[in-house]
Write an enzyme that holds these catalytic residues in place. Structure first.
Site: not given
Length: 243
Positions: A10, A129
């Site tokens: 990330d 998500d």
């Protein structure tokens, strides 16, 4: 079929970071994204899950850096974060990544999402998500701060649009090292009609073994982030545990 592991890199402000529950400001920095990605490749990864957090949060982009990283890797890359229009999609695919993940765009712009799926097929996955609120499965967008509707309704639409793959995250688990939501993974895999990749909460080799038990039900892979960076286990250990 053995579970595919996707170590995560990330990226925020040019650095490899990990967040807790996806919250901006909860970053722990782990150095250069290039070094992190190459380390996973050297450790035996077949895939790297590469995320532009700044693009996901709408606060800038690391596009050029990510393109360089993809270019240097010999393994397959799943690229994610802020891919919400044709310009961003074209740039992401042009890096040579194997596939991209659409997140917010799949919730906010269904027509564009359908067109991206129709044009690029297997190279487009959709990230779901999920936050479970009082028993309801709600989707989260814009770096997990906006409500994106009911999981099952959106999944029905995406299935009709021919989505080829889903990356499923329980946002309350991500970056917490508290174990994956196996029930959610099994439920989504049961209705998705396409492979599912698990994301969030993996803390141990036993967690990975538990996800691997779901491969027959349609769970194809698992993204592993914080557990690797925190030294809970090594990638070679993880690969051995699920193969």
């Amino acid at each position: 079929m053995s579970l595919v592991l996707l170590p995560a890199v990330d990226v925020a402000d040019g650095q490899a970071v990990r967040l807790v529950q996806g919250k901006a400001g909860s970053e722990t920095t782990y150095g250069s994204p290039r070094d992190a990605a190459l380390a996973w490749q050297n450790d035996g990864a077949e895939w790297v899950h590469l995320v532009d957090l700044d693009a996901a949060f709408g606060r800038g982009s690391n596009r050029e850096l990510l393109a360089q990283v993809v270019g240097e890797l010999d393994v397959k890359v799943e690229l994610s974060g802020g891919i919400r229009d044709d310009e961003a999609l074209t740039a992401a695919l042009a890096t040579g990544c194997a596939r991209v993940n659409l997140g917010t765009a799949a919730l906010e712009d269904p027509e564009w999402c359908a067109s991206a799926i129709a044009r690029h097929g297997e190279r487009v996955a959709v990230g779901l998500d999920v936050e479970i609120v009082e028993g309801a499965h709600r989707l989260r967008g814009r770096g997990w701060v906006s409500d994106g509707g009911d999981l099952w309704e959106v999944l029905e639409r995406l299935r009709a649009q021919g989505c080829s793959r889903y990356v499923v995250t329980d946002v309350t688990k991500d970056g917490t090292l508290t174990g994956p939501n196996l029930e959610l993974l099994a439920q989504v895999a049961g209705v998705a009609n396409a492979p599912v990749i698990a994301s969030g909460g993996v803390s141990s080799l036993d967690d990975l073994r538990a996800i691997a038990e779901l491969t027959g039900a349609g769970v194809e892979g698992a993204i592993v982030g914080k557990a690797l960076y925190a030294g809970r286990f090594t990638l070679p250990d993880a690969i051995a545990a699920v193969s």
